[in-house]
Design an enzyme around this catalytic site. Structure first.
Site, PDB file in Angstrom:
ATOM      1  N   CYS A 103      -0.228  -1.340 -13.116  1.00  0.00           N
ATOM      2  CA  CYS A 103      -0.754  -2.195 -12.053  1.00  0.00           C
ATOM      3  C   CYS A 103       0.044  -2.005 -10.773  1.00  0.00           C
ATOM      4  O   CYS A 103       1.168  -2.462 -10.669  1.00  0.00           O
ATOM      5  CB  CYS A 103      -0.688  -3.648 -12.482  1.00  0.00           C
ATOM      6  SG  CYS A 103      -1.316  -3.927 -14.123  1.00  0.00           S
ATOM      7  N   GLN A 104      -0.544  -1.361  -9.822  1.00  0.00           N
ATOM      8  CA  GLN A 104       0.085  -1.206  -8.509  1.00  0.00           C
ATOM      9  C   GLN A 104      -0.793  -1.867  -7.455  1.00  0.00           C
ATOM     10  O   GLN A 104      -2.015  -1.830  -7.533  1.00  0.00           O
ATOM     11  CB  GLN A 104       0.237   0.276  -8.156  1.00  0.00           C
ATOM     12  CG  GLN A 104       1.295   0.993  -8.971  1.00  0.00           C
ATOM     13  CD  GLN A 104       1.449   2.419  -8.505  1.00  0.00           C
ATOM     14  OE1 GLN A 104       0.490   3.053  -8.096  1.00  0.00           O
ATOM     15  NE2 GLN A 104       2.659   2.926  -8.561  1.00  0.00           N
TER      16      GLN A 104
END
Length: 403
Positions: A103-104
């Protein structure tokens, strides 16, 4: 009474379940796959059980790679930075591509940006692999918070990229692991996309839910999930002061069950903060499913104390809650093992998804027999055609999400 119960969607789904029939789904031919961000192997193992043949698994973390190779010596595990891998040798030779991209944040999301403008995110690397490989279907998974991130603009950007790549996205769905034979209240967002030249003639069906709810008793003792009681294994220990505090918490309880003076001393500044804080000093319940496992069993904000013993869950207990088989060994130090397990997709959830994808590919095989005649990669692309194979570092926590 039965008619009243059907008003609850989950109960209705269990009453109309085709879970047992779906467990009989088998591939009508050999279906190949590539998995990215493979971690400790939860998703890969579930897909393998469903019938997919992995041609390549990529992972950056050296301990996770060691785990994959130790348990499945025949798998082509490519250890290294995904940015350095050339996927073109697999073009038009792979049926399925999967990956749980870390998750960026998309700090520039919401401007309907496309493929080239999402550079710098690991989602872009998954998209690049899709663009180079051109699989018939790809599936991505993530935390459910992705749907609301940046006011929903992040998921819109992802949808734009998927469309630009030439794929039709099935309406995303958050699946609750507890509904798929997993003794855990874990939720994952699932994205399934079908190549547009195929999509209009086939239909993906989400897996049916199981007919029983699994609990920690199912995970720890012989029964429907496992033939034996959970084997002994290494596990984290509480410091004596914390052990004394946790000994005061009843099964299924949390900090609210502590004497007020003990709770204040243990929680310090958190005591006066808002919110339920129900993860603090939390003891699990044997006859309930586990809370979502994190990357460590004794973090102060997300405690996962054993239901009847005053200690954190062991490595093997962690693995069983994620429905790994007991013979699936994890490499690295104890912290690395907890992290691999905590970041994984539960095996039984992945297996259920895999069966649904096999059912989809059987449709594709029937509707598009000419695609089956395309030369498939029977072996592996030689590793000297891939770049960046080196000892990796710690990968991102798959359960955290940027604020």
């Amino acid at each position: 009474m039965a008619s009243e119960l059907t008003a609850f969607p989950e109960i209705s789904g269990m009453m109309a379940s085709t879970w047992d029939e779906e467990k009989l789904i088998r591939p009508t031919r050999r279906y190949t796959s590539i998995e990215l961000f493979a971690g400790g192997g939860g998703l890969a193992l579930g897909m393998h059980k469903a019938g997919f043949h992995h041609l390549l698994l990529n992972e950056f973390d050296k301990d996770a790679c060691a785990t994959l190779s130790a348990n499945m010596p025949d798998w082509n595990v490519v250890k290294g930075d995904i940015h350095e891998i050339d996927f073109m040798p697999y073009r038009d030779k792979v049926d399925l591509l999967t990956g749980g991209f870390p998750c960026q944040a998309f700090s520039y999301a919401g401007k309907r940006l496309g493929f080239e403008e999402t550079r710098g995110t690991l989602f872009f690397e998954l998209a690049r692999a899709v663009k180079e490989v051109r699989p018939k279907v790809f599936m991505a998974e993530n935390v459910k918070g992705l749907l609301e991130h940046d006011g929903g603009r992040t998921i819109e950007t992802i949808k734009n990229v998927i469309d630009e790549l030439g794929y039709s996205l099935v309406e995303p769905r958050v699946l609750r692991a507890i509904m798929y034979d997993v003794p855990q209240k874990r939720e994952r967002l699932i994205l399934v996309a079908i190549r547009k030249d195929i999509a209009e003639d086939v239909a993906f069906e989400w897996p049916s839910v199981c007919t029983d709810i699994r609990t920690l008793r199912d995970a720890f003792y012989a029964g429907e999930l496992y033939d034996t009681d959970v084997p002994e294994s290494e596990g984290q220990k509480y410091p004596e002061a914390k052990r004394q505090v946790m000994s005061l918490v009843p099964e299924g309880g949390d900090w609210r069950d502590l004497p007020e003076d003990v709770a204040r001393a243990y929680m310090k500044g958190s005591y006066n903060l808002g919110g339920g804080k129900t993860g603090m000093a939390r003891r699990l319940a044997m006859d309930e499913a586990s809370l979502t496992l994190t990357c460590a069993p004794a973090q102060k904000q997300t405690e996962r104390c054993h239901p009847i013993e005053t200690r954190p869950l062991t490595v093997r207990e962690y693995a069983r809650i994620q429905t790994f088989p007991d013979n699936w060994e994890f490499c690295g130090n104890m912290g690395a093992k907890y992290k691999q397990i905590g970041n994984a997709v539960p095996v039984n959830l992945a297996w259920a998804l895999g069966r649904s994808l096999i059912r989809l590919f059987n449709q594709i095989n029937e509707k598009f027999p000419e695609l089956s005649s395309v030369e498939h990669t029977e072996g592996y692309i030689p590793v000297n055609r891939l770049h960046g194979l080196f000892e990796g570092c710690v990968c991102e926590d798959g359960e955290s999400y940027p604020s």
